[in-house]
Design a protein around this motif. Structure first.
Motif, PDB file in Angstrom:
ATOM      1  N   GLU A 295       0.832  -1.207   0.000  1.00 32.33           N
ATOM      2  CA  GLU A 295       0.000   0.000   0.000  1.00 32.33           C
ATOM      3  C   GLU A 295       0.865   1.255   0.000  1.00 32.33           C
ATOM      4  O   GLU A 295       2.016   1.238   0.455  1.00 32.33           O
ATOM      5  N   PHE A 296       0.285   2.328  -0.521  1.00 34.73           N
ATOM      6  CA  PHE A 296       0.960   3.615  -0.592  1.00 34.73           C
ATOM      7  C   PHE A 296       0.108   4.668   0.115  1.00 34.73           C
ATOM      8  O   PHE A 296      -1.090   4.486   0.288  1.00 34.73           O
ATOM      9  N   PRO A 297       0.715   5.778   0.529  1.00 35.83           N
ATOM     10  CA  PRO A 297      -0.074   6.827   1.185  1.00 35.83           C
ATOM     11  C   PRO A 297      -1.214   7.324   0.296  1.00 35.83           C
ATOM     12  O   PRO A 297      -1.085   7.361  -0.928  1.00 35.83           O
ATOM     13  N   THR A 298      -2.304   7.695   0.937  1.00 30.76           N
ATOM     14  CA  THR A 298      -3.465   8.205   0.212  1.00 30.76           C
ATOM     15  C   THR A 298      -3.099   9.487  -0.533  1.00 30.76           C
ATOM     16  O   THR A 298      -2.379  10.344  -0.030  1.00 30.76           O
ATOM     17  N   VAL A 299      -3.615   9.585  -1.766  1.00 25.97           N
ATOM     18  CA  VAL A 299      -3.363  10.736  -2.631  1.00 25.97           C
ATOM     19  C   VAL A 299      -4.587  11.647  -2.610  1.00 25.97           C
ATOM     20  O   VAL A 299      -5.721  11.165  -2.711  1.00 25.97           O
ATOM     21  N   GLN A 300      -4.367  12.948  -2.469  1.00 21.21           N
ATOM     22  CA  GLN A 300      -5.449  13.927  -2.606  1.00 21.21           C
ATOM     23  C   GLN A 300      -5.602  14.248  -4.093  1.00 21.21           C
ATOM     24  O   GLN A 300      -4.646  14.683  -4.736  1.00 21.21           O
ATOM     25  N   THR A 301      -6.787  14.013  -4.636  1.00 24.17           N
ATOM     26  CA  THR A 301      -6.967  14.214  -6.078  1.00 24.17           C
ATOM     27  C   THR A 301      -6.695  15.661  -6.483  1.00 24.17           C
ATOM     28  O   THR A 301      -6.190  15.925  -7.589  1.00 24.17           O
ATOM     29  N   ALA A 302      -6.992  16.606  -5.604  1.00 27.48           N
ATOM     30  CA  ALA A 302      -6.783  18.019  -5.932  1.00 27.48           C
ATOM     31  C   ALA A 302      -5.308  18.388  -6.035  1.00 27.48           C
ATOM     32  O   ALA A 302      -4.968  19.452  -6.564  1.00 27.48           O
ATOM     33  N   SER A 303      -4.423  17.513  -5.558  1.00 30.57           N
ATOM     34  CA  SER A 303      -2.990  17.814  -5.550  1.00 30.57           C
ATOM     35  C   SER A 303      -2.324  17.537  -6.894  1.00 30.57           C
ATOM     36  O   SER A 303      -1.167  17.916  -7.086  1.00 30.57           O
ATOM     37  N   PHE A 304      -3.032  16.864  -7.804  1.00 32.38           N
ATOM     38  CA  PHE A 304      -2.444  16.497  -9.089  1.00 32.38           C
ATOM     39  C   PHE A 304      -3.414  16.841 -10.215  1.00 32.38           C
ATOM     40  O   PHE A 304      -4.627  16.645 -10.084  1.00 32.38           O
TER      41      PHE A 304
ATOM     42  N   ILE B 222      -0.205   8.877 -10.272  1.00 34.04           N
ATOM     43  CA  ILE B 222       0.360   7.520 -10.205  1.00 34.04           C
ATOM     44  C   ILE B 222       1.876   7.556 -10.365  1.00 34.04           C
ATOM     45  O   ILE B 222       2.620   6.890  -9.630  1.00 34.04           O
ATOM     46  N   GLN B 223       2.364   8.348 -11.304  1.00 39.79           N
ATOM     47  CA  GLN B 223       3.808   8.414 -11.532  1.00 39.79           C
ATOM     48  C   GLN B 223       4.529   8.982 -10.312  1.00 39.79           C
ATOM     49  O   GLN B 223       5.511   8.418  -9.824  1.00 39.79           O
ATOM     50  N   THR B 224       4.020  10.095  -9.790  1.00 43.49           N
ATOM     51  CA  THR B 224       4.701  10.813  -8.711  1.00 43.49           C
ATOM     52  C   THR B 224       4.559  10.119  -7.367  1.00 43.49           C
ATOM     53  O   THR B 224       5.538   9.968  -6.618  1.00 43.49           O
TER      54      THR B 224
ATOM     55  N   THR C  36       2.236   6.587 -21.005  1.00 37.87           N
ATOM     56  CA  THR C  36       2.713   7.412 -19.892  1.00 37.87           C
ATOM     57  C   THR C  36       3.205   6.591 -18.715  1.00 37.87           C
ATOM     58  O   THR C  36       4.121   7.004 -17.994  1.00 37.87           O
ATOM     59  N   LEU C  37       2.615   5.402 -18.493  1.00 37.88           N
ATOM     60  CA  LEU C  37       2.936   4.621 -17.299  1.00 37.88           C
ATOM     61  C   LEU C  37       3.549   3.262 -17.609  1.00 37.88           C
ATOM     62  O   LEU C  37       3.896   2.527 -16.690  1.00 37.88           O
ATOM     63  N   GLY C  38       3.676   2.911 -18.880  1.00 35.76           N
ATOM     64  CA  GLY C  38       4.286   1.643 -19.254  1.00 35.76           C
ATOM     65  C   GLY C  38       3.413   0.421 -19.006  1.00 35.76           C
ATOM     66  O   GLY C  38       3.925  -0.702 -18.944  1.00 35.76           O
ATOM     67  N   LEU C  39       2.123   0.618 -18.870  1.00 35.50           N
ATOM     68  CA  LEU C  39       1.209  -0.505 -18.627  1.00 35.50           C
ATOM     69  C   LEU C  39       0.913  -1.259 -19.915  1.00 35.50           C
ATOM     70  O   LEU C  39       0.975  -0.698 -21.018  1.00 35.50           O
ATOM     71  N   GLU C  40       0.575  -2.534 -19.764  1.00 37.04           N
ATOM     72  CA  GLU C  40       0.199  -3.345 -20.911  1.00 37.04           C
ATOM     73  C   GLU C  40      -1.292  -3.662 -20.935  1.00 37.04           C
ATOM     74  O   GLU C  40      -1.814  -4.083 -21.967  1.00 37.04           O
ATOM     75  N   GLU C  41      -1.962  -3.451 -19.800  1.00 28.58           N
ATOM     76  CA  GLU C  41      -3.362  -3.849 -19.690  1.00 28.58           C
ATOM     77  C   GLU C  41      -4.032  -2.999 -18.602  1.00 28.58           C
ATOM     78  O   GLU C  41      -3.436  -2.755 -17.554  1.00 28.58           O
ATOM     79  N   VAL C  42      -5.254  -2.541 -18.872  1.00 29.38           N
ATOM     80  CA  VAL C  42      -5.986  -1.730 -17.908  1.00 29.38           C
ATOM     81  C   VAL C  42      -7.445  -2.178 -17.870  1.00 29.38           C
ATOM     82  O   VAL C  42      -8.078  -2.350 -18.914  1.00 29.38           O
ATOM     83  N   VAL C  43      -7.969  -2.384 -16.658  1.00 31.07           N
ATOM     84  CA  VAL C  43      -9.390  -2.643 -16.435  1.00 31.07           C
ATOM     85  C   VAL C  43      -9.913  -1.518 -15.561  1.00 31.07           C
ATOM     86  O   VAL C  43      -9.286  -1.163 -14.560  1.00 31.07           O
TER      87      VAL C  43
ATOM     88  N   SER D 246      10.521   0.322  -6.869  1.00 25.73           N
ATOM     89  CA  SER D 246      11.246  -0.250  -8.009  1.00 25.73           C
ATOM     90  C   SER D 246      10.383  -1.233  -8.789  1.00 25.73           C
ATOM     91  O   SER D 246      10.794  -1.725  -9.837  1.00 25.73           O
ATOM     92  N   VAL D 247       9.198  -1.532  -8.275  1.00 26.33           N
ATOM     93  CA  VAL D 247       8.297  -2.477  -8.935  1.00 26.33           C
ATOM     94  C   VAL D 247       7.556  -1.767 -10.061  1.00 26.33           C
ATOM     95  O   VAL D 247       6.934  -0.725  -9.848  1.00 26.33           O
ATOM     96  N   LEU D 248       7.603  -2.317 -11.271  1.00 21.93           N
ATOM     97  CA  LEU D 248       6.935  -1.722 -12.411  1.00 21.93           C
ATOM     98  C   LEU D 248       5.687  -2.538 -12.753  1.00 21.93           C
ATOM     99  O   LEU D 248       5.790  -3.667 -13.246  1.00 21.93           O
TER     100      LEU D 248
END
Length: 341
Positions: A38-47, A54-56, A99-106, A63-65
């Motif tokens: 898990e990662f710290p919660t992101v405030q949508t208004a901050s980005f 997601i990038q920042t 932008t994020l190097g993903l191969e698949e998105v749902v 290091s996990v992609l």
């Protein structure tokens, strides 16, 4: 291209995300057996964009992609550019490949993820508010007041849990009691009507509080849901206390309506931060009385249990369960699944 296979197997690592109007929560599943990182919660208004967030806030911190992403968003999923209802972000799955190097998105609805979480979580993450025992394979319904008001159903058929997303938070709400007819004329409307979300979310509680103050000719002292909730729970302000009483009563009415619609013998589940903060108010009897006041079917709803989900990341738990074993869930992914090339 959107995928046609209803039982995709996600490519690990998988980024999972629960994106609401105010907060976005992310985690990464390294494989099907690992606990989510898990990662710290992101405030949508901050980005400015979800990709930037997601990038920042995620990818630059690990290091996990991730190769895949399963994202739950607060709004209807329609087309290749998915706008959120209560924030300015637009999810563009095809753009995320670059932008994020993903191969698949749902991309799922946020309350679809909450519905999946109901199955993924155990009793240690729930607090019961009346009713009897839940039937294991019976239908369930999830609703949660937050930035908005989310609603989803969950039905069991052919050994599969099938989430039923929708926009049930926007159904009409009307007055019933004598006091309602005094307060409701002062509730702020949208295009002439009062929807459930106008009352049963953070700004809805503020809306109710102001309406009660106006009905009594009093000054509204508070401006935030947190102030109103605090003053109501410690009974230090009569206007705030009544606003919260109306809030839980109307939430009970709506929850009872949804319980009848889905025949929710498997339970009704209240989720989100507001529900967790107002458990004492939900237990004071008003919620349950309104929930059960469904003549001629009072006895039917009286037997149905209501639970407050106390897990802080219920939607992520649901998304993780889906990413690990998508075949367990009847999630419709046509036009909601994108794969590179």
């Amino acid at each position: 291209m959107p995928g046609e296979d209803d039982h995709i197997m996600m490519k690990f690592p998988v980024l999972i995300g629960d994106i609401g109007g105010t907060n976005a929560r992310f985690a990464i599943l390294v494989d099907a057996y690992a606990e989510p990182k898990e990662f710290p919660t992101v405030q949508t208004a901050s980005f400015a964009t979800i990709d930037e967030a997601i990038q920042t806030a995620i990818l630059d911190k690990t290091s996990v992609l991730p190769l895949s992403a399963v994202l739950a968003v607060a709004g209807p999923v329609d087309g290749d550019e998915i706008a959120l209802t209560n924030c300015d972000w637009v999810v563009k799955p095809k753009q995320m490949f670059e932008t994020l190097g993903l191969e698949e998105v749902v991309v799922l609805n946020d309350f679809e993820a909450q519905a999946l979480g109901v199955v993924a979580l155990g009793p240690e993450h729930m607090e019961q508010i009346g009713g009897g025992e839940a039937e294991d394979a019976a239908s369930r319904v999830v609703l949660g007041p937050g930035t908005g008001l989310g609603v989803a159903g969950l039905v069991h058929a052919r050994h599969t849990w099938i989430p039923v997303p929708g926009e049930g938070g926007h159904v009409d709400m009307g007055p019933r009691s004598e006091r309602d007819f005094t307060v409701f004329p002062h509730i702020e409307k949208i295009e002439g009507r009062i929807s459930a979300e106008q009352m049963l979310c953070g700004r809805g509680l503020v809306n109710l509080y102001r309406a009660v103050a106006r009905a009594d000719g009093k000054q509204a002292r508070f401006t935030t849901p947190a102030e109103i909730t605090s003053a109501a729970l410690d009974r230090s302000d009569a206007t705030a206390a009544e606003a919260l009483d109306i809030f839980v009563t109307c939430l009970g009415r709506l929850a009872g309506d949804l319980a009848l619609i889905f025949m929710s013998r498997g339970g009704v589940f209240l989720t989100g931060g507001i529900a967790q903060k107002i458990v004492p108010a939900l237990k004071n009897g008003l919620f349950r009385a309104a929930f059960e006041d469904k003549a001629p079917h009072n006895a039917l709803v009286r037997s149905m249990p209501v639970y407050v989900i106390t897990h802080p990341l219920a939607a992520l738990a649901g998304l993780a369960a889906y990413a690990r074993t998508p075949g367990r869930f009847g999630v419709e992914i046509e036009d909601r699944h994108w794969a590179r090339g």
